[in-house]
Design a protein around this motif. Structure first.
Motif, PDB file in Angstrom:
ATOM      1  N   ARG A 127     -36.822  20.716 -15.283  1.00 42.87           N
ATOM      2  CA  ARG A 127     -36.037  21.562 -14.195  1.00 42.87           C
ATOM      3  C   ARG A 127     -36.840  22.995 -14.037  1.00 42.87           C
ATOM      4  O   ARG A 127     -37.585  23.460 -14.870  1.00 42.87           O
ATOM      5  CB  ARG A 127     -34.803  22.291 -15.166  1.00 42.87           C
ATOM      6  N   TRP A 128     -37.042  23.495 -12.794  1.00 40.22           N
ATOM      7  CA  TRP A 128     -37.814  24.411 -12.469  1.00 40.22           C
ATOM      8  C   TRP A 128     -37.134  25.662 -11.579  1.00 40.22           C
ATOM      9  O   TRP A 128     -36.174  25.382 -10.662  1.00 40.22           O
ATOM     10  CB  TRP A 128     -39.076  23.832 -11.662  1.00 40.22           C
ATOM     11  N   GLY A 129     -37.368  26.832 -11.930  1.00 40.45           N
ATOM     12  CA  GLY A 129     -36.665  27.833 -11.157  1.00 40.45           C
ATOM     13  C   GLY A 129     -35.297  28.405 -11.460  1.00 40.45           C
ATOM     14  O   GLY A 129     -34.582  27.472 -12.246  1.00 40.45           O
ATOM     15  N   THR A 130     -35.132  29.594 -11.277  1.00 41.60           N
ATOM     16  CA  THR A 130     -33.585  29.943 -11.738  1.00 41.60           C
ATOM     17  C   THR A 130     -32.826  30.288 -10.392  1.00 41.60           C
ATOM     18  O   THR A 130     -33.560  31.159  -9.265  1.00 41.60           O
ATOM     19  CB  THR A 130     -33.571  31.084 -12.598  1.00 41.60           C
ATOM     20  N   GLU A 310     -41.847  24.118  -5.243  1.00 40.05           N
ATOM     21  CA  GLU A 310     -42.335  25.292  -6.140  1.00 40.05           C
ATOM     22  C   GLU A 310     -43.091  26.428  -5.227  1.00 40.05           C
ATOM     23  O   GLU A 310     -42.818  27.655  -5.248  1.00 40.05           O
ATOM     24  CB  GLU A 310     -43.404  24.935  -7.123  1.00 40.05           C
ATOM     25  N   PRO A 315     -35.354  26.546  -6.290  1.00 39.50           N
ATOM     26  CA  PRO A 315     -35.215  25.739  -7.704  1.00 39.50           C
ATOM     27  C   PRO A 315     -34.871  24.520  -7.646  1.00 39.50           C
ATOM     28  O   PRO A 315     -34.243  24.016  -6.559  1.00 39.50           O
ATOM     29  CB  PRO A 315     -33.985  26.669  -8.084  1.00 39.50           C
ATOM     30  N   TRP A 339     -31.864  22.962  -5.221  1.00 39.23           N
ATOM     31  CA  TRP A 339     -30.725  23.751  -5.526  1.00 39.23           C
ATOM     32  C   TRP A 339     -30.024  24.178  -4.274  1.00 39.23           C
ATOM     33  O   TRP A 339     -31.030  24.773  -3.529  1.00 39.23           O
ATOM     34  CB  TRP A 339     -30.880  24.959  -6.518  1.00 39.23           C
TER      35      TRP A 339
END
Length: 429
Positions: A127-130, A310, A315, A339
């Protein structure tokens, strides 16, 4: 396509692997078809040996003046020739039936693929990013900055449902996304850009496992050509029938193309907006590799796709698909899900799959080992890098602002003449 020799050597393992996909055992059926084919071949070879022996004896009988034996042997040779022709035709028909049956059976999952029945059993691995906290987040088609440039009604007048007209700022951002992806893949990831046809023949669809199973999901022209469901088809089929030098592997390609799918099995799904369309755009990645390198190549391709998101500051999460959710030709598949604030969930934006030698056997794509020996089948891999329309949705929804405008990712600014956003009234600013 499966190797009947491998099934012959270990039918229990073949059935066990199929059962992980939820499919019934078929090895006994396949081996019975194979045995019938091999029996006819053996009978034809026996009849040919008899014919050859009789043919040699014909001259001897003639030479010693044995007219009755001469006529008997000549009739026997003629009879054997007819028998051989009939047996060869039967063997050919049985071989075609076996090949057709093998073509209907999905690829076997890799050992590390998790067991499961549907997407609920997929396993998150990254999982990457918020996700931003966006109050009253809207779906892409309801964002004020987008409304005037995303026209479904006119598209329906032109083509029916599940088409869209993009114009103005949104059309330019869509184009910028595709250009950005191609530049990253060609300049940073070492892929060769190819501009492919969007019409292909039956052989290309069959060789890339889209036929016969998925004929209803694709569009066919009146003269028998197929509109590509993705440029995976022409990019992969470029290697069909070739015997490549090992030193040339891996071959790595990328293409931006229109894609066409009838979405025959998706009635009622994702009907709002442009998430699931009959015509869409993708930047595709395809690799043709040495069998020993294909697993590492899949991970490399996955990073290429993740890196695009990215750089766009979107995200995402990455999952490995379970056995019950994998595509027909895949041995292992990773999905990347971006997302989408408007739906408050992650949605697929890329699938990166290895097929092993499944496609290579169907299209007879091989390489010549550097140390010598018989040619071996290559491995083929494909992945979205990325789906342009879905990426556009993610950019618009993640960039939406309280005033109705959309802030655009920094990496796209050079492709937009330095513009950084779409205003609430739909202008690039």
């Amino acid at each position: 396509m499966h190797d009947i020799r491998a099934i012959r050597e270990n039918p229990a393992a073949f059935d066990a692997a199929l059962s992980r996909r939820g499919d019934a055992p078929v090895s006994s059926e396949l081996l019975a078809m194979d045995e019938a084919r091999r029996t006819k071949i053996a009978q034809a070879e026996g009849a040919q040996a008899d014919a050859n022996k009789a043919a040699k004896e014909v001259g001897a009988a003639k030479g010693r003046g044995d007219e009755a034996e001469f006529e008997r042997l000549r009739a026997l040779v003629a009879e054997k020739k007819q028998q051989i022709a009939a047996l060869n035709e039967e063997a050919k028909a049985q071989d075609a039936a076996l090949t057709a049956r093998l073509a209907e059976i999905p690829n076997l999952p890799a050992d590390d693929v998790p067991d499961g029945t549907d997407e609920a059993d997929n396993v998150e691995i990254n999982r990457w990013g918020t996700p931003r906290d966006i109050k009253n987040a809207q779906e892409h088609f309801d964002i004020p900055a987008v409304k005037g440039s995303m026209d479904f009604e006119t598209a329906a007048k032109l083509s029916g449902s599940r088409f869209v007209l993009l114009s103005g700022a949104v059309a330019r951002v869509n184009r910028a996304l595709a250009q950005f992806m191609l530049d990253v893949h060609t300049m940073d990831n070492g892929l060769t850009e190819v501009n492919t046809p969007v019409l292909v023949r039956d052989d290309a669809m069959y060789g890339t496992d889209k036929l016969p199973k998925f004929g209803d999901d694709s569009y066919r022209t009146e003269d028998g050509m197929w509109l590509i469901p993705t440029s995976e088809v022409p990019l992969t089929y470029m290697a069909a029938g070739d015997v490549l030098e090992e030193a040339t592997l891996p071959l790595r390609y990328t293409a931006h193309s229109l894609c066409f799918r009838s979405e025959a099995g998706s009635a009622g799904r994702d009907t709002s907006g442009m998430l699931r369309q009959h015509q869409f755009e993708k930047v595709e990645m395809v690799s043709v590799t040495h069998p020993g390198e294909s697993d590492a190549e899949q991970k490399r391709m996955l990073r290429c796709a993740e890196d695009i998101l990215e750089r766009l500051e979107i995200p995402y999460r990455t999952v490995i698909l379970c056995t019950g959710d994998m595509g027909f030709g895949a041995r292992r598949t990773y999905d990347i899900e971006a997302w989408l604030p408007g739906q408050n969930t992650y949605r697929e934006i890329s699938s990166v799959s290895t097929t092993g030698d499944f496609q290579a056997r169907r299209m007879n794509a091989r390489f010549k080992p550097a140390e010598g020996g018989k040619p071996q089948f290559v491995h083929t891999l494909n992945g979205s890098g990325l789906a342009v329309g879905r990426c556009l949705i993610a950019v618009l929804e993640n960039g939406q602002q309280p005033d109705g405008s959309v802030k655009l990712p920094t990496v796209l600014h050079p492709y937009l003449g330095g513009k950084q956003a779409i205003s609430a009234d739909g202008a690039l600013i």
